[in-house]
Design a protein around this motif. Structure first.
Motif, mmCIF file in Angstrom:
data_model
loop_
_atom_site.group_PDB
_atom_site.id
_atom_site.type_symbol
_atom_site.label_atom_id
_atom_site.label_comp_id
_atom_site.label_asym_id
_atom_site.label_seq_id
_atom_site.Cartn_x
_atom_site.Cartn_y
_atom_site.Cartn_z
ATOM 1 N N ASN A 80 0.850 -1.186 0.000
ATOM 2 C CA ASN A 80 0.000 0.000 0.000
ATOM 3 C C ASN A 80 0.888 1.240 0.000
ATOM 4 O OD1 ASN A 80 -2.185 -1.718 0.200
ATOM 5 N ND2 ASN A 80 -2.371 -1.524 2.400
ATOM 6 N N VAL A 81 1.258 1.681 -1.185
ATOM 7 C CA VAL A 81 2.171 2.825 -1.285
ATOM 8 C C VAL A 81 1.526 4.014 -1.985
ATOM 9 C CG1 VAL A 81 4.243 1.418 -1.205
ATOM 10 C CG2 VAL A 81 3.188 1.881 -3.413
ATOM 11 N N GLY A 82 0.342 3.836 -2.538
ATOM 12 C CA GLY A 82 -0.323 4.936 -3.234
ATOM 13 C C GLY A 82 0.119 5.036 -4.681
ATOM 14 N N ALA A 83 -0.771 5.520 -5.518
ATOM 15 C CA ALA A 83 -0.490 5.577 -6.951
ATOM 16 C C ALA A 83 0.684 6.485 -7.277
ATOM 17 C CB ALA A 83 -1.738 6.026 -7.707
ATOM 18 N N ALA A 84 0.821 7.574 -6.558
ATOM 19 C CA ALA A 84 1.911 8.508 -6.856
ATOM 20 C C ALA A 84 3.258 7.973 -6.398
ATOM 21 C CB ALA A 84 1.641 9.861 -6.197
ATOM 22 N N GLY A 85 3.266 7.238 -5.278
ATOM 23 C CA GLY A 85 4.527 6.759 -4.723
ATOM 24 C C GLY A 85 4.953 5.393 -5.190
#
Length: 263
Positions: free
Chosen positions: A102-107
């Motif tokens: 779970n790192v996020g779309a941007a990261g």
């Protein structure tokens, strides 16, 4: 047909058995009469491996454990073959192992993306595919794929984990269509389950008990689920009682998905 879940002498391979949902599934299958070959990332001399073997043997069943990195395609396929050989065949596959990315779309970078898809999507296909020759020889074989409620609904910063999980219902559909009628394939999508990973997550808050109580109130049943409940559902789905269930993914989330908006 009786209402007893009787899987006596059936042979199951289960991934991710060292703790949490995988341990609950392995125990439920052993209690129903299965011999079980399991794997997880932990070494064979780990506490999790020992607990898995001991829990099945207490039920009078055979249990075998192998350490395996299922993100590696060769290792995933090798585990399925190893498990089948140790058991003398395979009747049931429960592909459960996974990990939150779970790192996020941007990261999210390419390494996160590849690692997530290899473990949380491709490994399920590879394990099932490697077990297929043994399933072809079994009576009423079943493949269970453990997905997640994130396959259907998600929250911010769950990317790319939710993307892989969303692919699993499609995998289940394809297995059911292409391997049926001999093989049944069913997905199980747990919601918030009381696992060591989630206990650790609660521990990140200043008041873990208050956070847990808040999460429990979000569920219509007033609590979060247990690995034993997921295991019981899997045992039922592997039995003749569920013989008309295939090609679908079943939510087990305490009613959380029924909530339109939190108060």
């Amino acid at each position: 047909m009786t209402l007893n879940i009787d899987l006596t002498n059936r042979r199951a391979i289960v991934t991710g058995v060292s703790s949490g949902i995988g341990a609950g599934i392995a125990l439920a299958l052993a209690q129903a009469g299965c011999d079980v070959a399991g794997c997880a990332a932990e070494p064979a001399d780990s506490d999790g491996a020992a607990r898995f073997v001991a829990s099945a043997e207490r039920e009078g069943r055979r249990a075998f454990y192998q350490a395996a990195d299922l993100a590696d395609g060769a290792a995933a396929r090798a585990f399925a073959a190893w498990g089948a050989e140790r058991l003398g065949g395979v009747d049931i596959v429960v592909s459960n192992a996974g990990r939150n990315y779970n790192v996020g779309a941007a990261g999210c970078d390419d390494d996160d993306w590849r690692a997530n898809l290899d473990l949380n999507l491709a490994a399920h296909w590879r394990v099932a595919q490697a077990a297929k020759p043994w399933l072809d020889q079994a009576a009423q074989p079943v493949v269970i794929v453990i997905a997640s409620n994130h396959a259907f609904f998600t929250i911010p910063n769950s990317f790319p984990y939710n993307v892989a999980k969303a692919g699993l219902p499609a995998l289940v559909q394809s297995l059911a269509l292409e391997w049926g009628p001999h093989v049944r394939a069913v997905g199980v999508a747990p919601g918030f389950i009381d696992t060591p990973m989630n206990v650790e997550w609660f521990g990140r808050f200043a008041d873990p008990q208050a956070k847990r109580a808040q999460v429990e109130r979000l569920h219509p049943v007033g609590r979060i689920g247990t690995p034993a409940e997921v295991g019981a559902l899997c045992a039922f789905l592997c039995s003749p009682l569920a013989g008309f269930i295939s090609g679908t993914t079943i939510l087990i989330d305490g009613g959380r998905s029924a909530v339109m908006q939190d108060s």
